[in-house]
Motif scaffolding. Structure first.
Motif, PDB file in Angstrom:
ATOM      1  N   PRO A 166      42.769  40.964  31.510  1.00  0.00           N
ATOM      2  CA  PRO A 166      42.451  41.696  32.751  1.00  0.00           C
ATOM      3  C   PRO A 166      43.309  41.196  33.914  1.00  0.00           C
ATOM      4  O   PRO A 166      43.498  39.991  34.066  1.00  0.00           O
ATOM      5  CB  PRO A 166      40.977  41.358  32.996  1.00  0.00           C
ATOM      6  CG  PRO A 166      40.447  40.880  31.698  1.00  0.00           C
ATOM      7  CD  PRO A 166      41.595  40.249  30.970  1.00  0.00           C
ATOM      8  N   LEU A 167      43.788  42.145  34.715  1.00  0.00           N
ATOM      9  CA  LEU A 167      44.463  41.802  35.982  1.00  0.00           C
ATOM     10  C   LEU A 167      43.376  41.895  37.040  1.00  0.00           C
ATOM     11  O   LEU A 167      43.109  42.959  37.573  1.00  0.00           O
ATOM     12  CB  LEU A 167      45.578  42.809  36.272  1.00  0.00           C
ATOM     13  CG  LEU A 167      46.878  42.636  35.485  1.00  0.00           C
ATOM     14  CD1 LEU A 167      47.767  43.870  35.637  1.00  0.00           C
ATOM     15  CD2 LEU A 167      47.630  41.395  35.956  1.00  0.00           C
ATOM     16  N   ARG A 168      42.717  40.759  37.304  1.00  0.00           N
ATOM     17  CA  ARG A 168      41.476  40.815  38.076  1.00  0.00           C
ATOM     18  C   ARG A 168      41.700  40.957  39.579  1.00  0.00           C
ATOM     19  O   ARG A 168      40.975  41.654  40.263  1.00  0.00           O
ATOM     20  CB  ARG A 168      40.660  39.536  37.810  1.00  0.00           C
ATOM     21  CG  ARG A 168      39.265  39.544  38.360  1.00  0.00           C
ATOM     22  CD  ARG A 168      38.330  40.426  37.588  1.00  0.00           C
ATOM     23  NE  ARG A 168      38.218  39.975  36.204  1.00  0.00           N
ATOM     24  CZ  ARG A 168      37.659  40.701  35.244  1.00  0.00           C
ATOM     25  NH1 ARG A 168      37.169  41.907  35.505  1.00  0.00           N
ATOM     26  NH2 ARG A 168      37.599  40.248  34.012  1.00  0.00           N
ATOM     27  N   ALA A 169      42.697  40.232  40.080  1.00  0.00           N
ATOM     28  CA  ALA A 169      42.845  40.181  41.546  1.00  0.00           C
ATOM     29  C   ALA A 169      44.314  40.070  41.932  1.00  0.00           C
ATOM     30  O   ALA A 169      45.165  39.722  41.114  1.00  0.00           O
ATOM     31  CB  ALA A 169      42.072  38.991  42.106  1.00  0.00           C
ATOM     32  N   LEU A 170      44.562  40.398  43.201  1.00  0.00           N
ATOM     33  CA  LEU A 170      45.875  40.159  43.821  1.00  0.00           C
ATOM     34  C   LEU A 170      45.622  39.267  45.031  1.00  0.00           C
ATOM     35  O   LEU A 170      44.781  39.590  45.878  1.00  0.00           O
ATOM     36  CB  LEU A 170      46.507  41.481  44.287  1.00  0.00           C
ATOM     37  CG  LEU A 170      47.673  41.351  45.285  1.00  0.00           C
ATOM     38  CD1 LEU A 170      48.903  40.720  44.634  1.00  0.00           C
ATOM     39  CD2 LEU A 170      48.050  42.725  45.868  1.00  0.00           C
ATOM     40  N   ILE A 171      46.331  38.142  45.104  1.00  0.00           N
ATOM     41  CA  ILE A 171      46.255  37.320  46.323  1.00  0.00           C
ATOM     42  C   ILE A 171      47.540  37.550  47.106  1.00  0.00           C
ATOM     43  O   ILE A 171      48.632  37.274  46.607  1.00  0.00           O
ATOM     44  CB  ILE A 171      46.119  35.810  46.012  1.00  0.00           C
ATOM     45  CG1 ILE A 171      44.975  35.541  45.039  1.00  0.00           C
ATOM     46  CG2 ILE A 171      45.915  35.031  47.313  1.00  0.00           C
ATOM     47  CD1 ILE A 171      44.774  34.059  44.704  1.00  0.00           C
ATOM     48  N   VAL A 172      47.408  38.110  48.307  1.00  0.00           N
ATOM     49  CA  VAL A 172      48.594  38.234  49.176  1.00  0.00           C
ATOM     50  C   VAL A 172      48.588  37.036  50.121  1.00  0.00           C
ATOM     51  O   VAL A 172      47.541  36.540  50.510  1.00  0.00           O
ATOM     52  CB  VAL A 172      48.608  39.554  49.994  1.00  0.00           C
ATOM     53  CG1 VAL A 172      48.623  40.748  49.071  1.00  0.00           C
ATOM     54  CG2 VAL A 172      47.436  39.638  50.954  1.00  0.00           C
ATOM     55  N   MET A 173      49.776  36.599  50.456  1.00  0.00           N
ATOM     56  CA  MET A 173      49.886  35.433  51.358  1.00  0.00           C
ATOM     57  C   MET A 173      50.722  35.864  52.563  1.00  0.00           C
ATOM     58  O   MET A 173      51.751  36.521  52.402  1.00  0.00           O
ATOM     59  CB  MET A 173      50.552  34.291  50.605  1.00  0.00           C
ATOM     60  CG  MET A 173      50.318  32.928  51.229  1.00  0.00           C
ATOM     61  SD  MET A 173      51.445  32.549  52.560  1.00  0.00           S
ATOM     62  CE  MET A 173      52.821  31.875  51.659  1.00  0.00           C
ATOM     63  N   HIS A 174      50.253  35.511  53.753  1.00  0.00           N
ATOM     64  CA  HIS A 174      50.965  35.888  54.980  1.00  0.00           C
ATOM     65  C   HIS A 174      51.923  34.755  55.340  1.00  0.00           C
ATOM     66  O   HIS A 174      51.568  33.800  56.040  1.00  0.00           O
ATOM     67  CB  HIS A 174      49.954  36.172  56.094  1.00  0.00           C
ATOM     68  CG  HIS A 174      48.931  37.203  55.707  1.00  0.00           C
ATOM     69  ND1 HIS A 174      49.282  38.459  55.283  1.00  0.00           N
ATOM     70  CD2 HIS A 174      47.569  37.147  55.641  1.00  0.00           C
ATOM     71  CE1 HIS A 174      48.185  39.152  55.000  1.00  0.00           C
ATOM     72  NE2 HIS A 174      47.145  38.372  55.200  1.00  0.00           N
ATOM     73  N   THR A 175      53.143  34.890  54.837  1.00  0.00           N
ATOM     74  CA  THR A 175      54.096  33.777  54.823  1.00  0.00           C
ATOM     75  C   THR A 175      54.547  33.363  56.221  1.00  0.00           C
ATOM     76  O   THR A 175      55.076  34.188  56.973  1.00  0.00           O
ATOM     77  CB  THR A 175      55.321  34.190  53.973  1.00  0.00           C
ATOM     78  OG1 THR A 175      54.842  34.774  52.766  1.00  0.00           O
ATOM     79  CG2 THR A 175      56.192  32.995  53.639  1.00  0.00           C
ATOM     80  N   PHE A 176      54.362  32.093  56.516  1.00  0.00           N
ATOM     81  CA  PHE A 176      54.721  31.493  57.811  1.00  0.00           C
ATOM     82  C   PHE A 176      53.988  32.173  58.975  1.00  0.00           C
ATOM     83  O   PHE A 176      54.411  32.075  60.131  1.00  0.00           O
ATOM     84  CB  PHE A 176      56.244  31.545  58.047  1.00  0.00           C
ATOM     85  CG  PHE A 176      57.044  30.968  56.909  1.00  0.00           C
ATOM     86  CD1 PHE A 176      56.738  29.716  56.407  1.00  0.00           C
ATOM     87  CD2 PHE A 176      58.101  31.668  56.339  1.00  0.00           C
ATOM     88  CE1 PHE A 176      57.471  29.162  55.350  1.00  0.00           C
ATOM     89  CE2 PHE A 176      58.839  31.122  55.290  1.00  0.00           C
ATOM     90  CZ  PHE A 176      58.521  29.873  54.795  1.00  0.00           C
ATOM     91  N   GLY A 177      52.921  32.915  58.661  1.00  0.00           N
ATOM     92  CA  GLY A 177      52.152  33.607  59.696  1.00  0.00           C
ATOM     93  C   GLY A 177      52.474  35.088  59.801  1.00  0.00           C
ATOM     94  O   GLY A 177      51.772  35.829  60.496  1.00  0.00           O
ATOM     95  N   HIS A 178      53.526  35.567  59.114  1.00  0.00           N
ATOM     96  CA  HIS A 178      53.905  36.989  59.201  1.00  0.00           C
ATOM     97  C   HIS A 178      53.053  37.821  58.234  1.00  0.00           C
ATOM     98  O   HIS A 178      53.124  37.612  57.023  1.00  0.00           O
ATOM     99  CB  HIS A 178      55.385  37.173  58.847  1.00  0.00           C
ATOM    100  CG  HIS A 178      56.327  36.424  59.745  1.00  0.00           C
ATOM    101  ND1 HIS A 178      56.108  36.253  61.092  1.00  0.00           N
ATOM    102  CD2 HIS A 178      57.494  35.793  59.477  1.00  0.00           C
ATOM    103  CE1 HIS A 178      57.096  35.570  61.621  1.00  0.00           C
ATOM    104  NE2 HIS A 178      57.947  35.259  60.668  1.00  0.00           N
ATOM    105  N   PRO A 179      52.276  38.774  58.754  1.00  0.00           N
ATOM    106  CA  PRO A 179      51.405  39.547  57.862  1.00  0.00           C
ATOM    107  C   PRO A 179      52.165  40.342  56.794  1.00  0.00           C
ATOM    108  O   PRO A 179      53.219  40.914  57.071  1.00  0.00           O
ATOM    109  CB  PRO A 179      50.671  40.493  58.823  1.00  0.00           C
ATOM    110  CG  PRO A 179      50.690  39.773  60.130  1.00  0.00           C
ATOM    111  CD  PRO A 179      52.028  39.077  60.170  1.00  0.00           C
ATOM    112  N   ALA A 180      51.609  40.340  55.586  1.00  0.00           N
ATOM    113  CA  ALA A 180      52.156  41.148  54.483  1.00  0.00           C
ATOM    114  C   ALA A 180      51.808  42.620  54.735  1.00  0.00           C
ATOM    115  O   ALA A 180      51.055  42.937  55.670  1.00  0.00           O
ATOM    116  CB  ALA A 180      51.566  40.671  53.167  1.00  0.00           C
TER     117      ALA A 180
END
Ligand SMILES: Cc1ncc(COP(=O)(O)O)c(C=O)c1O
Length: 406
Positions: A166-180
């Motif tokens: 299962p591909l349960r989740a996606l974690i997005v990361m806001h790199t150096f503070g810049h929103p994805a």
């Protein structure tokens, strides 16, 4: 023409010289200059002293609740749960998103290792994805094309066709503070029934389409580590708009102890993850200064942009369109022709007391994540060779240092 045009042939020293003078024009002459140091100019001493005076130093106390309320008010997220650090917050996000052993969780290869570790703590496998050259976060268009290839919906669960997991989740990361790209990524998650989690460890004070980050994920994590925009020494928080999940997060982070005046009854295996009052006291004083910290860091970003405007060898990464970044870390991106000079730049700066850093080693190159499923990583690999993180403390380059740190 600053980027993309043909560049004159220069020696490494000649190429680095304008970068160094741009840096020096922003940083002034005091050395060393830290990458990111905390700034204690508010009521930190009063609040921490209050904890010591009253004896309320541990994981129960008024400052914990006060910090949570202040976080809710500032971010607009309905529930905030203060925990011992951002990594613990991410772990709780994964657990409450239903991540279990055998699952795969999509996350960017360009991130701090905690994002991947939180997934591993659940017995699941990080499934690494590439990032956008613009946001430095997960690339929504490339991820959509990738999922088209490898993902398959069976009922309400999305599976990796290749591994059968299962591909349960996606974690997005806001790199150096810049929103994805939150809208597009949230839409993709809805389409594939994948739970969206935001790793907003670096992004307290960052907004996407006028709303604070942390609103798009079912659950989000922030960090109050010593190098973050506000600090509690060590600390973090889980954010969610879901009242039931918030209740479960509270239970899970307090050893699942059933409320009772004296009996120790715990109804599941859980964690001692609640933030101590002493740390929360520091956090309350820091949060009072957050709007000022954000505007000072945005002003610093402008000074960097201005100083590097005429430097041909690289440019300062700007906030993506439709976002308002906290500019937690300012980052210099070297021109493709000058990537080979990154380490020379790092060494020269370090030798001069300017404590710059490269980006993180990419997750797919770390020994424990080398064999994880992943897509083509060409953008992250290019970025990693060309990025240099610049000193970005609240008081960087200002005359009034205000910090208690030497
Ligand atoms: C992207 C990211 N995720 C997670 C964390 C973990 O936070 P903490 O250090 O508070 O555990 C950090 C920072 O340290 C981070 O930068």
């Amino acid at each position: 023409m600053l980027h993309g045009g043909s560049l004159p042939h220069l020696t490494p020293e000649e190429t680095l010289a304008p970068i160094l003078s741009a840096l020096e024009s922003v940083l002034g002459s005091a050395r060393p200059v830290a990458l990111h140091q905390p700034h204690f100019a508010g009521r930190e001493w009063d609040y921490v002293k209050d904890c010591l005076d009253t004896g309320w130093v541990s994981s129960v106390g008024a400052y914990v609740t006060r910090l949570e309320t202040a976080l809710q008010d500032y971010t607009g997220v309905a529930h905030a749960l203060a925990v011992v650090n951002g990594t613990a917050a991410l772990h709780v996000c994964c657990l409450l998103a239903g991540v279990i052993a055998g699952d795969e969780v999509l996350l960017p290869t360009l991130t701090f290792v905690a994002t991947a570790n939180a997934v591993s703590y659940c017995g699941a496998t990080p499934h690494l994805v590439d990032v956008s050259p613009v946001t430095l976060g997960v690339d929504a268009i490339r991820l959509a094309a990738y999922l088209e290839d490898i993902a398959e919906l069976r009922g309400d669960t999305c599976y990796n066709r290749t591994t059968g997991h299962p591909l349960r989740a996606l974690i997005v990361m806001h790199t150096f503070g810049h929103p994805a790209e939150l809208d597009a990524l949230a839409e993709l998650c809805r389409r594939y029934r994948i739970v969206l989690i935001e790793d907003a460890a670096e992004a307290l004070g960052s907004f996407y389409r006028d709303q604070h980050v942390g609103q798009w994920g079912l659950l989000s994590a922030v960090s109050f580590n010593g190098n973050k925009i506000v600090t509690t020494g060590g600390g973090g928080a889980v954010l969610t708009n879901d009242a039931a999940l918030a209740q479960r997060a509270r239970h899970l982070t307090t050893t699942a102890k059933q409320p009772h005046p004296w009996a120790f009854v715990h109804d599941q295996v859980a964690y001692n993850y609640r933030l101590p009052n002493l740390n929360a006291a520091l956090g309350c004083a820091q949060l009072e200064q957050l709007p000022d910290f954000v505007s000072r860091k945005r002003a610093l970003a402008q000074r960097y942009q201005h100083a590097f405007a005429a430097v041909a060898a690289g440019h300062i990464v700007n906030e993506p369109q439709d976002t308002r970044s906290n500019y937690w870390l300012n980052v210099l991106q070297l021109h493709p022709a000058y990537g080979h000079l990154r380490d020379a730049l790092l060494e020269t700066c370090q030798a001069r007391g300017i404590l710059v850093r490269p980006a993180w080693e990419l997750m797919h190159r770390l020994p424990m994540y080398r064999d994880c499923p992943r897509m083509d990583m060409s953008t992250a690999e290019h970025l990693e060779r060309h990025l240099v993180c610049l000193p970005s403390s609240v008081d960087t380059g200002s005359v009034d240092t205000g910090s208690e740190h030497a």
